[in-house]
Design a protein around this motif. Sequence first.
Motif, PDB file in Angstrom:
ATOM      1  N   HIS A  23       0.835  -1.200   0.000  1.00 38.37           N
ATOM      2  CA  HIS A  23       0.000   0.000   0.000  1.00 38.37           C
ATOM      3  C   HIS A  23       0.872   1.254   0.000  1.00 38.37           C
ATOM      4  CE1 HIS A  23       0.902   0.789   4.242  1.00 38.37           C
ATOM      5  NE2 HIS A  23       0.585  -0.464   4.532  1.00 38.37           N
ATOM      6  N   LEU A  24       0.253   2.347  -0.432  1.00 40.07           N
ATOM      7  CA  LEU A  24       0.934   3.634  -0.451  1.00 40.07           C
ATOM      8  C   LEU A  24       0.730   4.337   0.887  1.00 40.07           C
ATOM      9  CD1 LEU A  24       0.017   5.022  -3.991  1.00 40.07           C
ATOM     10  CD2 LEU A  24       1.940   3.571  -3.329  1.00 40.07           C
ATOM     11  N   SER A  33       0.954   4.997   7.578  1.00 42.79           N
ATOM     12  CA  SER A  33       1.880   6.126   7.746  1.00 42.79           C
ATOM     13  C   SER A  33       3.143   5.991   6.907  1.00 42.79           C
ATOM     14  CB  SER A  33       2.255   6.270   9.226  1.00 42.79           C
ATOM     15  OG  SER A  33       2.792   5.052   9.716  1.00 42.79           O
ATOM     16  N   PHE A  34       3.261   4.885   6.167  1.00 47.65           N
ATOM     17  CA  PHE A  34       4.428   4.699   5.302  1.00 47.65           C
ATOM     18  C   PHE A  34       4.046   3.789   4.147  1.00 47.65           C
ATOM     19  CE2 PHE A  34       4.391   1.511   8.612  1.00 47.65           C
ATOM     20  CZ  PHE A  34       4.586   0.323   7.919  1.00 47.65           C
ATOM     21  N   ARG A  35       4.866   3.833   3.105  1.00 53.43           N
ATOM     22  CA  ARG A  35       4.634   2.938   1.961  1.00 53.43           C
ATOM     23  C   ARG A  35       5.105   1.532   2.315  1.00 53.43           C
ATOM     24  NH1 ARG A  35       7.443   0.414  -1.909  1.00 53.43           N
ATOM     25  NH2 ARG A  35       6.478   0.115  -3.962  1.00 53.43           N
ATOM     26  N   LYS A  36       4.271   0.558   2.069  1.00 49.95           N
ATOM     27  CA  LYS A  36       4.631  -0.828   2.360  1.00 49.95           C
ATOM     28  C   LYS A  36       4.793  -1.621   1.068  1.00 49.95           C
ATOM     29  CE  LYS A  36       3.139  -5.069   4.611  1.00 49.95           C
ATOM     30  NZ  LYS A  36       2.084  -5.742   5.404  1.00 49.95           N
ATOM     31  N   GLN A  37       5.921  -2.297   0.942  1.00 55.42           N
ATOM     32  CA  GLN A  37       6.158  -3.154  -0.221  1.00 55.42           C
ATOM     33  C   GLN A  37       5.352  -4.435  -0.066  1.00 55.42           C
ATOM     34  OE1 GLN A  37       9.851  -5.414  -0.516  1.00 55.42           O
ATOM     35  NE2 GLN A  37      10.147  -4.668  -2.608  1.00 55.42           N
ATOM     36  N   GLY A  38       4.609  -4.819  -1.093  1.00 54.90           N
ATOM     37  CA  GLY A  38       3.849  -6.069  -1.063  1.00 54.90           C
ATOM     38  C   GLY A  38       4.742  -7.261  -1.370  1.00 54.90           C
ATOM     39  N   LEU A  39       4.264  -8.445  -1.002  1.00 53.30           N
ATOM     40  CA  LEU A  39       5.051  -9.655  -1.221  1.00 53.30           C
ATOM     41  C   LEU A  39       5.189  -9.996  -2.705  1.00 53.30           C
ATOM     42  CD1 LEU A  39       3.729 -11.854   1.734  1.00 53.30           C
ATOM     43  CD2 LEU A  39       5.849 -10.536   1.585  1.00 53.30           C
TER      44      LEU A  39
END
Length: 438
Positions: A207-208, A216-222
């Motif tokens: 998610h962005l 609260s931060f960008r998360k890299q997906g698997l």
Amino acid sequence: MQLIARDTDHNAARMLDGYDCPAILMSADYQVLAANDLYTATFGAIDPKRTPHCYQVSHGYDRPCDQAGESCPLAACKQSGAKERVLHIHNTPRGREHVDVEMLPIKGEQGQLKYFVELLKPVQTASVEASAQKMVGASAAFNKAVDLINRVGPSEASVLLLGESGTGKELAARAVHDASARRDNPFVTVECAGLTDSLFESELFGHLKGAFTGASFRKQGLIEAARGGTLFLDEVGDIPLPLQVKLLRLIESGTYRPIGSVQVQMADFRLVCATHKNLKAMVSAGEFRQDLYYRINVFPICLPALRERTEDIPLLARSLLQKLAPGHRLSRAAEHWLQSQAFAGNIRELRNLLERACLLETTDSISPATLTLATEADRACENHLPDSARAKQEGDDLKSLQARHLQQLLAEHHGDKQAAARAAGISLRTFYRKLKGV
């Protein structure tokens, strides 16, 4: 190139240099006539004074493989007249190893089978010796699974690993990855059990920042983490139906969108799934999408239960001890004791038993007495817990008794369910449910 027999056809022998793997030239009566340099470098030089046969060199047998209880690619090649392939365990300078054997027939001018070329490719994903990193085993059931892994590994086909809990499905998934051209790229595991709708999308797609409250931060997906590598969906049978639609869309389109993004991303992964459930039965019951089932079930591999490969138990135990307690070893009697056990939990149960035994053993040699003590400790704890079968039976009996009581009330109120429910002190909806015994 090494020529073993003096009457070897030099033109036939020279063709061995054209192969990029160890290769030998053989006659129809199993005699090794020549070997290329790759064979000598991998398996060692062949002593020409012994006029060796392939079964002597590779296995130490005194007769062909098919007469020693194994499949023989040369015998099969002579019968079919076509290329044959089999997984064997060969003697090598490093010990016994799994080898992928391919037999090619060479025909003479009259069309007769004149020579045979045997191509030998050592399998790197499995071991016949104790290993803390590889799949280990030498049984027929284990070798069948390794053969399938070795065949599908170099392809891009989706793999579905099937087997009871504790049979080593994640290690097999890793072996599929290691046998592929993606081996140097990431191997990413997704634990599918317990994933909610929002968690599934966040974990898989990422998610962005600011996509939702708390982001609260960008998360890299698997999926992004697995780019160029392998995505392993463990316990894929536990994915709820609504999430199966999203997984199907990902597989079919090869695209996804991180949560909060309008930009479509291209996925690049090889899919491997695993489950201990009967997905075909789940499809029939409407619990698993049929279209998703056929998408992931391109190449199924069944991993054998421990009871189907009891001859592998000593080797597995030694491998597990290398991780758990390198200073401990099993006595021969302890190995026989282990082979007599059922191990409903398969390799996971074997690991737990060995770890418990290491803690209980006072020496560095684990004995049957210590293994028995470790098992009894487990059973002693079970005796203090309610028997699940008995508890279920008691629950069923109670439901049956409640249903009979409500039927009696219904008769007393001349079939008036509302009046019977009031007399029982429950709602009409609960009355219906308990009347059915559920």
